[in-house]
Scaffold this active site. Sequence first.
Site, PDB file in Angstrom:
ATOM      1  N   ARG A 123      -7.001  -8.594  -8.419  1.00  0.00           N
ATOM      2  CA  ARG A 123      -7.574  -9.494  -8.312  1.00  0.00           C
ATOM      3  C   ARG A 123      -9.361  -9.199  -8.455  1.00  0.00           C
ATOM      4  O   ARG A 123      -9.661  -8.085  -8.458  1.00  0.00           O
ATOM      5  CB  ARG A 123      -7.559 -10.418  -7.160  1.00  0.00           C
ATOM      6  CG  ARG A 123      -7.909  -9.539  -5.967  1.00  0.00           C
ATOM      7  CD  ARG A 123      -7.886 -10.490  -4.506  1.00  0.00           C
ATOM      8  NE  ARG A 123      -8.246  -9.786  -3.153  1.00  0.00           N
ATOM      9  CZ  ARG A 123      -9.122  -9.252  -2.957  1.00  0.00           C
ATOM     10  NH1 ARG A 123     -10.272  -9.249  -3.423  1.00  0.00           N
ATOM     11  NH2 ARG A 123      -9.123  -8.477  -1.714  1.00  0.00           N
ATOM     12  N   GLU A 129      -2.583   6.510   7.975  1.00  0.00           N
ATOM     13  CA  GLU A 129      -3.497   7.620   7.298  1.00  0.00           C
ATOM     14  C   GLU A 129      -4.380   8.329   8.488  1.00  0.00           C
ATOM     15  O   GLU A 129      -5.052   7.792   9.237  1.00  0.00           O
ATOM     16  CB  GLU A 129      -4.506   6.566   6.302  1.00  0.00           C
ATOM     17  CG  GLU A 129      -3.644   6.057   5.260  1.00  0.00           C
ATOM     18  CD  GLU A 129      -4.912   5.474   4.417  1.00  0.00           C
ATOM     19  OE1 GLU A 129      -6.007   5.390   4.679  1.00  0.00           O
ATOM     20  OE2 GLU A 129      -4.397   4.975   3.218  1.00  0.00           O
ATOM     21  N   LYS A 134       0.699  -1.270   0.305  1.00  0.00           N
ATOM     22  CA  LYS A 134      -0.024   0.054  -0.058  1.00  0.00           C
ATOM     23  C   LYS A 134       0.798   1.209  -0.048  1.00  0.00           C
ATOM     24  O   LYS A 134       0.572   2.160  -0.615  1.00  0.00           O
ATOM     25  CB  LYS A 134      -0.874   0.126   1.217  1.00  0.00           C
ATOM     26  CG  LYS A 134      -2.017  -1.000   1.137  1.00  0.00           C
ATOM     27  CD  LYS A 134      -2.895  -0.979   2.371  1.00  0.00           C
ATOM     28  CE  LYS A 134      -4.072  -1.869   2.109  1.00  0.00           C
ATOM     29  NZ  LYS A 134      -3.763  -3.258   1.699  1.00  0.00           N
ATOM     30  N   HIS A 187     -13.671  -3.015   9.425  1.00  0.00           N
ATOM     31  CA  HIS A 187     -12.942  -2.801   8.040  1.00  0.00           C
ATOM     32  C   HIS A 187     -13.502  -3.870   7.138  1.00  0.00           C
ATOM     33  O   HIS A 187     -12.677  -4.121   6.148  1.00  0.00           O
ATOM     34  CB  HIS A 187     -11.589  -2.649   8.228  1.00  0.00           C
ATOM     35  CG  HIS A 187     -11.143  -1.471   8.919  1.00  0.00           C
ATOM     36  ND1 HIS A 187     -11.514  -0.251   8.873  1.00  0.00           N
ATOM     37  CD2 HIS A 187     -10.658  -1.738  10.056  1.00  0.00           C
ATOM     38  CE1 HIS A 187     -11.031   0.624  10.016  1.00  0.00           C
ATOM     39  NE2 HIS A 187     -10.460  -0.008  10.762  1.00  0.00           N
TER      40      HIS A 187
END
Length: 622
Positions: A297, A200, A116, A235
Amino acid sequence: MITSLLIANRGEIACRVIRTARRMGIRTVAVYSDADAKALHVRMADEAVHIGPSPARESYLRGEVMIEAAKATGAEAIHPGYGFLSENADFAQAVIDAGLIWVGPKPVSIRAMGLKDAAKKLMAEAGVPVTPGYLGEDQDPKRLRKEADTIGYPVLIKAVAGGGGKGMRKVDRAEDFDDALESCKREATSSFGNDVVLLEKWIESPRHIEVQVFGDSHGNVVHLFERDCSLQRRHQKVIEEAPAPGMDAETREAVCCAAVRAAQAVSYESAGTIEFIADASEGLRADRVWFMEMNTRLQVEHPVTEEITGQDLVLWQLVVASGHELPKRQDELSISGHAIEARLYAEDPAKGFLPSVGKLDFFQFDKEGVRIDTGFEKGDEITPFYDPMIAKLITHAPTRAKSIGKMISAINHSRIWPLKTNAHFLMNAVGHPEFVTGDIDTGFIARFEDRLISREDAHPNLWRTAARTFVERFNVSPLAGFRLNAAAGCRVTLTHDGETRTVDIASDDPFSIARAEWEGDSLLLFMFGSGYKFDLPGRGGVVAGHGVHDGEIEAPMPGKVTAVDVAAGDKVAKGQRLLTLEAMKMEHALTAPFDGIVAELTATAGAQVSEGQILVKVEADA
């Protein structure tokens, strides 16, 4: 075109790939672990190969075994599905080096977008807006804590190799950061073998918007519009829909074009998803949408895109992997209607969403007008080794309101027993007034969790329905529990969930929408996604489940104790975490059932425990 295909996966996605391959005339090869020897995907495939013991790391995560199985069965290609090895660039390269066809993006693209932090740097260089945060290589906890303090709370800790909601923690206060970081790194190491994290800024009123992209080896890249995946728990996506509620044409064009640019930046081929986070405090606006990550994917939620576009994305994958151009150009794709997907899990919302394992004695759906994607059938076994998702319910209608109505009906008519599921939770979610109006964000479930979890005890009408059903079933009065009053009605004594009631029934009792099934002499009534079991005293029985009994905290399933937070003699408060159990690829906190003292502690960190094993005993304060 590919003529034979090995699916390096299990469950629902393996069955999904097999269905499309079969329609295309492609021979299919399934793989299975010990736990999956009799699984549906094994029964559906033309051939099946045993690949090892039940734990995923000893079977479905062994790439070399997958390649050997493909060669042994003469399969030309390998489809990885989602999860497991699907985003493993080394495995993708090994498949290609073995002379087989990899049904997925190029390994270089997977590597570019797989971590990421690196992906966000690449996107920033390509002019795609990214969320503010810390992407540095210094992983010292003190440095991470300092960066979090600088960014400002709340912050989100994310494993750079993470996915599927694992390896993510929201931290609201500085004093909670260290514990959250440790837990996140531990889960990331267990799930991905990589404990590196990024930070973040937590976006208030966030919406999770993602765009389905597709590329081929001829340089073509298109998008198939957006999905909204904002309804999440820990999440982990729970309900997804397409198109995104409240998305206007201008914002859609900007976001979808940004997704195409992101895919083009890594010369992307096959199916991929560009995930964005949007600040929806002022509605969806193009200047308040930021890149989060790319999933290289096919996504779990791909069916909603298929429903609104009329395209088969697995077919697209197989066509592209065979070297052909994309089946459609961008100007040939359009949105039709609205689709919603709800993920049905074998878990108990009332007990902290602990997974439920065992045999599916009843596993039935009314399929008219509803798409059911599943890897199970009645009589199959849910084991503790894999993700607890047992089905996906997908509805499609001309409008969002009608699609919601179809979903509520589909959940209401589901009949699953004896495992606990989140069906009632899903029904409460899609029927919630704010979901109906589209007023949603990623905090929706957390805000309304108590209301969504709530499942009423058996309503008096349900007791009367049970009584009437018993009378109709046995049709005689001398049975235990029956006492005739008069021609107009009778009195029946029943038991349900440890409670006994004597119920008066009459010929004019109100009609019940509950659906009845029989399990021996026990009656099962299904309503609103939940099952209720009734017995006549002296007939049938009650099955006790594992959980909390007089302060004894039992392991709800086999697993590994990853952390113990208390010691014998400690005072604890109701809801306080006692220990953490890792099972079914997730961490589950076991908490104190009431205020008290830890009288006994048998659990130790690192220990493997069996279902029903007593781990902690809490005694109430005198």
